[in-house]
Structures are given as C-alpha cells and as structure tokens.
Design an enzyme around this catalytic site. Structure first.
Site, mmCIF file in Angstrom:
data_model
loop_
_atom_site.group_PDB
_atom_site.id
_atom_site.type_symbol
_atom_site.label_atom_id
_atom_site.label_comp_id
_atom_site.label_asym_id
_atom_site.label_seq_id
_atom_site.Cartn_x
_atom_site.Cartn_y
_atom_site.Cartn_z
ATOM 1 N N LYS A 1 0.832 -1.220 0.000
ATOM 2 C CA LYS A 1 0.000 0.000 0.000
ATOM 3 C C LYS A 1 0.861 1.263 0.000
ATOM 4 O O LYS A 1 0.589 2.209 -0.726
ATOM 5 C CB LYS A 1 -0.944 0.032 1.217
ATOM 6 C CG LYS A 1 -1.904 -1.137 1.305
ATOM 7 C CD LYS A 1 -2.912 -0.981 2.429
ATOM 8 C CE LYS A 1 -2.305 -0.944 3.830
ATOM 9 N NZ LYS A 1 -1.636 -2.203 4.243
ATOM 10 N N ARG B 1 -9.649 0.745 8.853
ATOM 11 C CA ARG B 1 -9.167 -0.589 9.197
ATOM 12 C C ARG B 1 -10.170 -1.349 10.059
ATOM 13 O O ARG B 1 -9.887 -2.476 10.472
ATOM 14 C CB ARG B 1 -7.872 -0.443 9.985
ATOM 15 C CG ARG B 1 -6.682 -1.179 9.346
ATOM 16 C CD ARG B 1 -5.488 -0.613 10.004
ATOM 17 N NE ARG B 1 -4.276 -1.333 9.961
ATOM 18 C CZ ARG B 1 -3.164 -0.793 9.450
ATOM 19 N NH1 ARG B 1 -3.190 0.371 8.850
ATOM 20 N NH2 ARG B 1 -2.026 -1.442 9.559
ATOM 21 N N ARG C 1 7.844 -10.101 2.704
ATOM 22 C CA ARG C 1 8.009 -8.677 2.372
ATOM 23 C C ARG C 1 8.200 -7.831 3.628
ATOM 24 O O ARG C 1 8.994 -6.899 3.641
ATOM 25 C CB ARG C 1 6.779 -8.155 1.619
ATOM 26 C CG ARG C 1 6.671 -8.665 0.209
ATOM 27 C CD ARG C 1 5.533 -7.943 -0.484
ATOM 28 N NE ARG C 1 5.207 -8.534 -1.765
ATOM 29 C CZ ARG C 1 4.213 -8.116 -2.537
ATOM 30 N NH1 ARG C 1 3.438 -7.123 -2.150
ATOM 31 N NH2 ARG C 1 3.962 -8.688 -3.704
ATOM 32 N N ARG D 1 11.514 -0.235 11.584
ATOM 33 C CA ARG D 1 10.292 -0.468 12.365
ATOM 34 C C ARG D 1 10.410 -1.766 13.140
ATOM 35 O O ARG D 1 10.591 -2.830 12.555
ATOM 36 C CB ARG D 1 9.078 -0.547 11.428
ATOM 37 C CG ARG D 1 8.627 0.785 10.910
ATOM 38 C CD ARG D 1 7.496 0.640 9.910
ATOM 39 N NE ARG D 1 6.345 -0.094 10.438
ATOM 40 C CZ ARG D 1 5.204 -0.229 9.761
ATOM 41 N NH1 ARG D 1 5.067 0.303 8.573
ATOM 42 N NH2 ARG D 1 4.190 -0.897 10.294
ATOM 43 N N ARG E 1 -0.134 -8.830 13.757
ATOM 44 C CA ARG E 1 -0.702 -7.824 12.836
ATOM 45 C C ARG E 1 -1.543 -8.494 11.762
ATOM 46 O O ARG E 1 -2.602 -7.980 11.387
ATOM 47 C CB ARG E 1 0.423 -6.988 12.217
ATOM 48 C CG ARG E 1 1.004 -5.983 13.219
ATOM 49 C CD ARG E 1 2.379 -5.514 12.813
ATOM 50 N NE ARG E 1 2.378 -4.748 11.578
ATOM 51 C CZ ARG E 1 3.465 -4.610 10.801
ATOM 52 N NH1 ARG E 1 4.610 -5.197 11.136
ATOM 53 N NH2 ARG E 1 3.396 -3.892 9.727
#
Ligand code: AMP
Length: 190
Positions: free
Chosen positions: A14, A89, A124, A134, A146
């Site tokens: 995204k 979300r 990825r 991160r 997640r």
C-alpha cells in the site's frame, strides 16, 4: 476530485503504491500508520498513548485514528483528492469516514484492494524491516499478530465497500510496476 481507499494486509504494498499514485494523480496521501509514527516520534500525548498498541501489533482505538483523519480531510478538502492508506481498518472507521466525507462534500470513488498471500506478506515485511527500522517489521510474533488483527478486524471492511459496489481487487503478487498498472486501469475508469 478523486478519492481512493487503498486496502490490503500489512506488507501488501500500500505504501509503495501510494507514493506512485500521489505523484501520478496529484493526491493527498493519508497514511494513519505514518501519522501515528510521526506522533510517536514527536512524543505528543496522542503518540505516547498510541505507542503501546503499535509495539504490540494491535490496532489503536478507532476514535484516535478517526480524529487524525478528520483533521487531514478538513485541511485538504479543496485539493485534488485523497488516497487513504491503512484507513479505514475497522467497520466503525469506515462508517466514520463516510460521515466525514459527506460533511466535507467528498465522495469515495472506490476501494482498491491488493491481494497478496500470507507467505509473501511475511517475506516482504521481514525484508522491509531490514531498512525501515520499524520494530513491528522485525519480530515474527508481532508480524503474526498484525496479520491476525487484519483477518479479524480489517478484512470485513472489504464487504462494507462491496455492498456499495465500490470494491475493486487487484493481484498484488506482481512487480511494483505491474500492480501499479492494474491500479491505474481501475482509477482511469472512475
Ligand atoms: P501501518 O503502518 O499501516 O502498518 O500501521 C502500523 C500500526 O499503526 C498498526 O499495526 C496499528 O497499530 C496502527 N494503525 C495504523 N493505522 C491504523 C488504523 N486505521 N486503525 C488502528 N490502528 C492503526
């Protein structure tokens, strides 16, 4: 005006596609993940309260992100349009976005979903973690958490747009340019 919701699980691409889309279509990028990380870096009250959610790979409360998005829409509503990345979300966030857009006189053209399988997503995210810095991209437990949040709370948002005949899916497994071409084709038909 063009207003797009770019949708998909963590690692679907995204952010990468958003960068190309904002350049091509001159859109304002609203990434709630980026906004939250900026608040955390600046150690604002909002950032301090959001940090524990990001650190644990779970979604921050709806009202926190809804407030941030409302401010951004209000600020840029006379521009060329928006690309929403990582928002909405949850189904309540989708409802709040619709309400905010109605008040601002904006229409969402459609949701474009990037379909990528979980094995590829994990690969990825781990690859991105090597350069993104991160921590939530580097810990396999957090990555699984997640993805679980996505399946449980976020995946139903696709139905919300499908019911309004605004859901479009592209194969997100191709190269960056192939995926970009698929997305552009959908946008050009709006
Ligand atoms: P992202 O950069 O989109 O992967 O988001 C990173 C983290 O920020 C997520 O794991 C959530 O904790 C939080 N986050 C980002 N966007 C949202 C949202 N729309 N609703 C709730 N939490 C969010």
């Amino acid at each position: 005006m063009l207003n797009i919701v770019l949708f998909g699980p963590p690692g679907a691409g995204k952010g990468t596609q958003s960068q190309k889309l904002i350049e091509k279509y001159k859109l304002q990028h609203i990434s709630t993940g980026d906004l939250l990380r900026a608040e955390i870096a600046e150690k604002t009250d909002l950032g301090l309260s959001a940090q524990k959610y990001l650190d644990n790979g779970i979604l921050v409360p709806d009202e926190v992100v809804i407030g941030m998005v409302k401010n951004k829409i209000e600020k840029h509503k006379t521009g060329g349009g928006f690309i929403f990345d990582g928002f909405p979300r949850t189904v309540p966030q989708a409802g709040a976005l619709e309400q905010t857009c109605t008040i601002a006189g904006i229409t969402i053209n459609g949701m474009i979903a990037l379909a990528v399988d979980e094995e590829e997503l994990t690969k990825r995210i781990i690859l991105r973690g090597k350069t993104s810095g991160r921590t939530d991209d580097q810990d396999p437990v957090l990555i699984m958490q997640r993805l679980a949040e996505y399946r449980q709370k976020t995946a139903p948002v696709a139905d919300y747009y499908a019911k309004k005949n605004k859901y479009y899916e592209v194969d997100g497994m191709g190269t960056v340019d192939e995926v970009f071409a698929s997305i552009s084709k959908i946008i050009d038909a709006f």
